[in-house]
Design a protein around this motif. Structure first.
Motif, short mmCIF file in Angstrom:
data_model
loop_
_atom_site.label_atom_id
_atom_site.label_comp_id
_atom_site.label_asym_id
_atom_site.label_seq_id
_atom_site.Cartn_x
_atom_site.Cartn_y
_atom_site.Cartn_z
N ASN A 1 0.83 -66.12 -5.31
CA ASN A 1 1.96 -65.67 -4.49
C ASN A 1 2.68 -64.51 -5.16
O ASN A 1 2.58 -64.31 -6.38
CB ASN A 1 2.97 -66.79 -4.29
CG ASN A 1 2.49 -67.85 -3.32
OD1 ASN A 1 1.60 -67.60 -2.51
ND2 ASN A 1 3.08 -69.02 -3.41
N SER B 1 18.27 -66.26 3.45
CA SER B 1 17.24 -65.29 3.83
C SER B 1 15.92 -65.98 4.17
O SER B 1 15.69 -67.14 3.81
CB SER B 1 17.02 -64.28 2.69
OG SER B 1 16.30 -64.89 1.64
N ASP B 2 15.02 -65.22 4.80
CA ASP B 2 13.68 -65.71 5.11
C ASP B 2 12.85 -65.93 3.84
O ASP B 2 11.94 -66.75 3.82
CB ASP B 2 12.95 -64.73 6.03
CG ASP B 2 13.56 -64.68 7.42
OD1 ASP B 2 14.23 -65.65 7.83
OD2 ASP B 2 13.36 -63.66 8.11
N ILE B 3 13.15 -65.20 2.80
CA ILE B 3 12.40 -65.31 1.53
C ILE B 3 12.53 -66.71 0.94
O ILE B 3 11.59 -67.24 0.37
CB ILE B 3 12.91 -64.25 0.52
CG1 ILE B 3 12.58 -62.86 1.03
CG2 ILE B 3 12.34 -64.47 -0.87
CD1 ILE B 3 13.27 -61.74 0.30
N TYR B 4 13.70 -67.31 1.13
CA TYR B 4 14.00 -68.60 0.51
C TYR B 4 12.98 -69.68 0.89
O TYR B 4 12.60 -70.49 0.06
CB TYR B 4 15.42 -69.03 0.90
CG TYR B 4 15.89 -70.30 0.24
CD1 TYR B 4 16.04 -70.36 -1.13
CD2 TYR B 4 16.22 -71.42 0.99
CE1 TYR B 4 16.49 -71.52 -1.74
CE2 TYR B 4 16.67 -72.57 0.39
CZ TYR B 4 16.81 -72.62 -0.98
OH TYR B 4 17.25 -73.75 -1.59
N SER C 1 9.92 -68.98 2.30
CA SER C 1 8.58 -68.41 2.45
C SER C 1 7.57 -69.14 1.57
O SER C 1 7.78 -69.29 0.36
CB SER C 1 8.59 -66.92 2.07
OG SER C 1 7.27 -66.43 2.07
N ASN D 1 4.89 -67.88 0.70
CA ASN D 1 4.16 -66.83 0.00
C ASN D 1 4.95 -66.22 -1.17
O ASN D 1 4.51 -65.24 -1.76
CB ASN D 1 3.80 -65.71 0.97
CG ASN D 1 2.96 -66.24 2.12
OD1 ASN D 1 2.04 -67.01 1.90
ND2 ASN D 1 3.29 -65.84 3.32
N VAL D 2 6.11 -66.79 -1.47
CA VAL D 2 6.95 -66.28 -2.56
C VAL D 2 7.38 -67.44 -3.44
O VAL D 2 7.94 -68.43 -2.95
CB VAL D 2 8.20 -65.54 -2.03
CG1 VAL D 2 9.08 -65.07 -3.18
CG2 VAL D 2 7.81 -64.36 -1.15
#
Length: 170
Positions: A65, A89-92, A94, A96-97
């Motif tokens: 990732n 956020s969307d990152i939280y 995800s 893939n992260v």
């Protein structure tokens, strides 16, 4: 009038130094030290192994990732704001992260309390002596280090702006 000038000067100093600790604050004011970042886009990340507050080993090379390293302090208002923006956020969420929070000059107990208060779902690492932080920068938090799947630095950010998360793009 003199009191107003003193208040405004104090506010300016506080807002221009971000979340520096007292030693950093004095150095920034006395020597006008600039915020230095020791890693740049294209560099290999200098640290790939961590132990989180729960005793779990984290090896960045085991994940394909993208990674987001956040160097922060629980007492820093800029760090607190950035963490709040991250969790919104969307990152939280995800898949893939991978997110790893590194608490500069923090201990496990303080980080666990912070994680509970902010309802964090990612690993936190105590950097009690700044040995991790010092491989990335000289001063200034929060610091966001974006890594690709091969653990190369993609971007570095200082999170003293209102919403640095808008700049977190691989």
């Amino acid at each position: 009038m003199r009191a107003l000038t003193l208040i405004l000067t104090s506010l300016f100093i506080l807002t221009t130094t971000g979340c520096a600790n007292n030693t950093e604050h004095a150095a920034v004011q006395q020597n006008k030290t600039e915020y230095l970042t020791y890693v740049k886009a294209g560099d290999k990340v200098p640290v790939t192994h961590f132990v989180d507050t729960q005793g779990n080993s984290i090896d960045l090379s085991k994940s394909r990732n993208n990674k987001l390293l956040i160097l922060f302090a629980t007492w820093c208002h800029d760090s607190q704001r950035t963490i709040k923006h991250l969790t919104a956020s969307d990152i939280y969420l995800s898949p893939n992260v991978d997110i790893i929070g590194i608490g500069r000059e923090e201990n496990n107990a303080a980080l666990d309390k912070f994680a509970q208060e902010y309802e964090l779902n990612f690993a936190l690492v105590a950097d009690t002596d700044r040995s991790i932080y010092n491989q990335f920068a000289n001063t200034g938090i929060p610091r966001l280090i974006l890594l690709d799947a091969d653990n190369n630095v993609v971007k570095t950010l200082i999170g003293e702006t209102e919403n640095v998360m808008t700049e977190v793009v691989w």
